[in-house]
Enzyme design. Structure first.
Site, PDB file in Angstrom:
ATOM      1  N   LEU A   1     -90.430 101.601  22.442  1.00  0.00           N
ATOM      2  CA  LEU A   1     -89.099 102.148  22.746  1.00  0.00           C
ATOM      3  C   LEU A   1     -88.873 102.214  24.255  1.00  0.00           C
ATOM      4  O   LEU A   1     -89.598 102.909  24.962  1.00  0.00           O
ATOM      5  CB  LEU A   1     -88.945 103.537  22.129  1.00  0.00           C
ATOM      6  CG  LEU A   1     -89.197 103.632  20.620  1.00  0.00           C
ATOM      7  CD1 LEU A   1     -88.834 105.011  20.101  1.00  0.00           C
ATOM      8  CD2 LEU A   1     -88.442 102.558  19.855  1.00  0.00           C
TER       9      LEU A   1
ATOM     10  N   ARG B   1     -83.391 112.281  33.396  1.00  0.00           N
ATOM     11  CA  ARG B   1     -84.194 113.314  34.057  1.00  0.00           C
ATOM     12  C   ARG B   1     -84.970 112.763  35.264  1.00  0.00           C
ATOM     13  O   ARG B   1     -85.483 113.506  36.074  1.00  0.00           O
ATOM     14  CB  ARG B   1     -85.163 113.946  33.039  1.00  0.00           C
ATOM     15  CG  ARG B   1     -84.468 114.801  32.006  1.00  0.00           C
ATOM     16  CD  ARG B   1     -85.360 115.133  30.817  1.00  0.00           C
ATOM     17  NE  ARG B   1     -85.453 114.030  29.870  1.00  0.00           N
ATOM     18  CZ  ARG B   1     -86.151 114.073  28.733  1.00  0.00           C
ATOM     19  NH1 ARG B   1     -86.817 115.162  28.418  1.00  0.00           N
ATOM     20  NH2 ARG B   1     -86.190 113.018  27.933  1.00  0.00           N
TER      21      ARG B   1
ATOM     22  N   GLY C   1     -92.473 117.618  21.875  1.00  0.00           N
ATOM     23  CA  GLY C   1     -92.283 118.077  20.502  1.00  0.00           C
ATOM     24  C   GLY C   1     -93.537 118.830  20.075  1.00  0.00           C
ATOM     25  O   GLY C   1     -94.649 118.412  20.392  1.00  0.00           O
TER      26      GLY C   1
ATOM     27  N   LYS D   1    -105.743  85.753  61.456  1.00  0.00           N
ATOM     28  CA  LYS D   1    -104.791  85.220  60.479  1.00  0.00           C
ATOM     29  C   LYS D   1    -105.052  83.747  60.253  1.00  0.00           C
ATOM     30  O   LYS D   1    -105.332  83.015  61.203  1.00  0.00           O
ATOM     31  CB  LYS D   1    -103.370  85.343  61.043  1.00  0.00           C
ATOM     32  CG  LYS D   1    -102.627  86.522  60.511  1.00  0.00           C
ATOM     33  CD  LYS D   1    -101.185  86.467  60.922  1.00  0.00           C
ATOM     34  CE  LYS D   1    -100.520  87.740  60.468  1.00  0.00           C
ATOM     35  NZ  LYS D   1     -99.314  88.001  61.217  1.00  0.00           N
TER      36      LYS D   1
ATOM     37  N   TYR E   1    -106.763  88.337  69.236  1.00  0.00           N
ATOM     38  CA  TYR E   1    -105.922  87.739  68.200  1.00  0.00           C
ATOM     39  C   TYR E   1    -106.437  86.341  67.903  1.00  0.00           C
ATOM     40  O   TYR E   1    -106.476  85.476  68.774  1.00  0.00           O
ATOM     41  CB  TYR E   1    -104.448  87.671  68.635  1.00  0.00           C
ATOM     42  CG  TYR E   1    -103.634  86.919  67.606  1.00  0.00           C
ATOM     43  CD1 TYR E   1    -103.531  87.405  66.298  1.00  0.00           C
ATOM     44  CD2 TYR E   1    -103.013  85.707  67.910  1.00  0.00           C
ATOM     45  CE1 TYR E   1    -102.831  86.710  65.323  1.00  0.00           C
ATOM     46  CE2 TYR E   1    -102.302  85.013  66.938  1.00  0.00           C
ATOM     47  CZ  TYR E   1    -102.219  85.517  65.651  1.00  0.00           C
ATOM     48  OH  TYR E   1    -101.544  84.829  64.685  1.00  0.00           O
TER      49      TYR E   1
ATOM     50  N   ALA F   1    -113.510  90.327  74.339  1.00  0.00           N
ATOM     51  CA  ALA F   1    -112.407  91.285  74.235  1.00  0.00           C
ATOM     52  C   ALA F   1    -111.151  90.705  74.872  1.00  0.00           C
ATOM     53  O   ALA F   1    -111.214  90.075  75.915  1.00  0.00           O
ATOM     54  CB  ALA F   1    -112.793  92.574  74.937  1.00  0.00           C
TER      55      ALA F   1
ATOM     56  N   SER G   1    -114.000  87.217  78.059  1.00  0.00           N
ATOM     57  CA  SER G   1    -112.936  88.198  77.814  1.00  0.00           C
ATOM     58  C   SER G   1    -111.614  87.789  78.445  1.00  0.00           C
ATOM     59  O   SER G   1    -111.576  87.121  79.477  1.00  0.00           O
ATOM     60  CB  SER G   1    -113.338  89.547  78.406  1.00  0.00           C
ATOM     61  OG  SER G   1    -114.419  90.060  77.678  1.00  0.00           O
TER      62      SER G   1
END
Ligand code: UD1
Ligand code: CA
Length: 448
Positions: free
Chosen positions: A8, A15, A138, A350, A365, A379, A404
């Site tokens: 159902l 509500r 119920g 990525k 990155y 770094a 770096s």
């Protein structure tokens, strides 16, 4: 035995205070109705009849039903009994009808099977449970001998009946021919002016059909959600059930109240998960993996012995054995980290492949990179992969050392064992075994 599952899902769900259909509200990142469909799918020889209402088209396209499902329209929402009536023509002769509610999503297929067995060919079986604050449910009415006489809905219950704590889950099973017969007798003379399905319990007694209430100890399975508060409770019930399952399999979960599984997650024994982690989509986690607090993992595979430190985000990635990631690492999509590699704090990777034992430990990155084994990425290194139009590739050979704060302007190749001097902007390929310096020479000028 043939099973006709009637689900159902036509109610408006007022509500919930949302214009969105209630059965599409989510628990564990999945619509309530989808949970019910998925468990029903596991039943043998089962055909599903899903009753939908006003926003039926939206419901239909938002869930994935199984092959033998039929969508049945209930034009007006006149109650649960009326909803079931819409399916009667479709029920197969000799089948058992299993009635499920789209807003009672966590019931397991094993429990459904228990109920079907209990119904057999002759009984009406219903699932009940004890609820300390039973408001909204119920109530199961029994006589002094414990025989179930009927169900009284909250709106129609007397003061005394409201005190009853055994409640109806809504889930029932009975022969479909008996269902057909009993439904003819239901009326809408009640406080809600609805055709209550629950009235078939007292009608079964009148028709000498034995009623069996199967009381479920684990009520978390049968909690319903009519409002947002109950939806929150359902979410936590689901999560605590999942956490318990994993604990039984030897996975150490720091706090079962602070974890979220939203998909198909598999974790092997010996792994430890700290608080506030989220797992989404298909996630495979191997043995003895350590996951720190606040880690989010989506559609990824994590190898044995890997350590993911606090607040890392991993999406669509494969991390092989004994990788170290984080804290605060952003890995993915389309990333493959080979064994013993290390992606440290504030490093974003990525669409890249990182070789065995390669390390990028701080603030870098790495985009569209193909980085071989034992490379050191210093770094502040940037793989400058985007020229405004295209994403370009950077290849770094085995054993190379990228000093770096270097920018590698892609497309570019850095040869095996080469060194990039710190602070270089590298615009052309570096052959193997070279020191590349792409920076201006330092001058020390005498002060005036
Ligand atoms: C219902 C039961 C109650 C039980 C509780 C368990 C009835 C009359 N009451 O109450 O005994 O304790 O569930 O959670 O059945 N629906 C339709 N068409 C309709 C009305 C409802 O398809 O015309 C669907 C809803 O989408 C919902 C389910 O039936 O998925 C139950 O309806 P709902 O209004 O939520 O019933 P409750 O008041 O929760
Ligand atoms: Ca409900």
């Amino acid at each position: 035995m043939k099973i006709d599952a009637i689900i159902l899902a036509a109610g408006k769900g007022k509500r919930m205070q949302s214009s969105f259909p209630k059965v599409l509200q989510e628990v564990a990142g999945k619509p309530l109705l989808q949970h019910v469909i998925d468990s029903t799918k596991e039943l043998k020889n089962c055909q599903a009849h899903i009753v939908i209402g006003e926003q039926g088209a939206l419901v239909k396209k938002s869930v994935c039903a199984f092959k033998r499902s039929k969508w049945i329209k209930q034009a007006k929402q006149l109650g649960t009994g009326h909803a079931v009536k819409q399916t009667l023509k479709e029920l197969r002769p000799g089948s058992v009808a299993l009635i499920l509610y789209g807003d009672v999503p966590l019931v397991k297929s094993a429990t459904m099977n228990t109920l079907i067995k209990s119904a057999g060919k002759t009984n009406l079986a219903l699932l009940s449970f004890e609820q300390d604050s039973p408001g909204g449910y119920g109530r199961i009415i029994r006589n002094t001998n414990g025989k179930v006489l009927g169900i009284v809905e909250e709106k129609d219950a007397s003061k005394e009946q409201k005190k009853i704590t055994e409640v109806n889950s809504g889930i029932m099973a009975l022969g479909s021919s008996q269902l057909q017969k009993l439904l003819k007798g239901i009326k809408n003379q009640n406080a809600a002016k609805e055709y209550y399905l629950t009235d078939i319990v007292s009608l079964a007694n009148e028709n000498k059909i034995p009623v069996k209430a199967v009381k479920l100890a684990n009520k978390e399975e049968v909690l319903g959600a009519n409002n947002l508060e109950e939806l929150n409770e359902l979410e936590r019930s689901f999560q605590s059930m999942k956490a318990k399952e994993f604990s039984k399999q030897g996975v150490k979960i720091a706090d079962s109240a602070r974890i979220d599984f939203r998909g198909k997650v598999n974790i092997q024994r010996g792994s430890r998960i700290d608080i506030n982690c989220i797992f989404e989509g298909t996630v495979e986690i191997g043995k003895n993996v350590t996951i720190g607090p606040g880690v989010i993992i989506k559609d990824s595979k994590i190898g044995d012995g890997t350590k993911i430190k606090a607040y890392s985000f991993i999406e669509n990635a494969i991390l092989e054995k004994n990788v170290v990631a984080g804290p605060f690492a952003h890995i993915g999509p389309d990333v493959h980290l080979a064994e013993n590699s290390e992606i440290g704090n504030f490093v974003e990777v990525k669409r890249s492949k990182i070789g065995k034992g390669t390390k990028a430990k701080h603030l870098a990155y790495v985009g569209d990179g193909q980085v071989s084994e034992k490379v050191n990425i210093g770094a502040g290194t940037i793989f400058v992969n985007y020229d405004g139009k295209n994403k370009n590739k950077t290849k770094v050979g085995k054993g190379a050392f990228v000093g770096s704060n270097s920018s590698l302007i892609a497309p570019i190749k850095i040869g095996q064992n080469s060194i990039i001097g710190a602070g270089s902007v590298v615009t052309s390929d570096v052959p193997a075994e070279r020191l590349a310096l792409g920076r201006s020479r330092q001058r020390n000028i005498k002060k005036k």
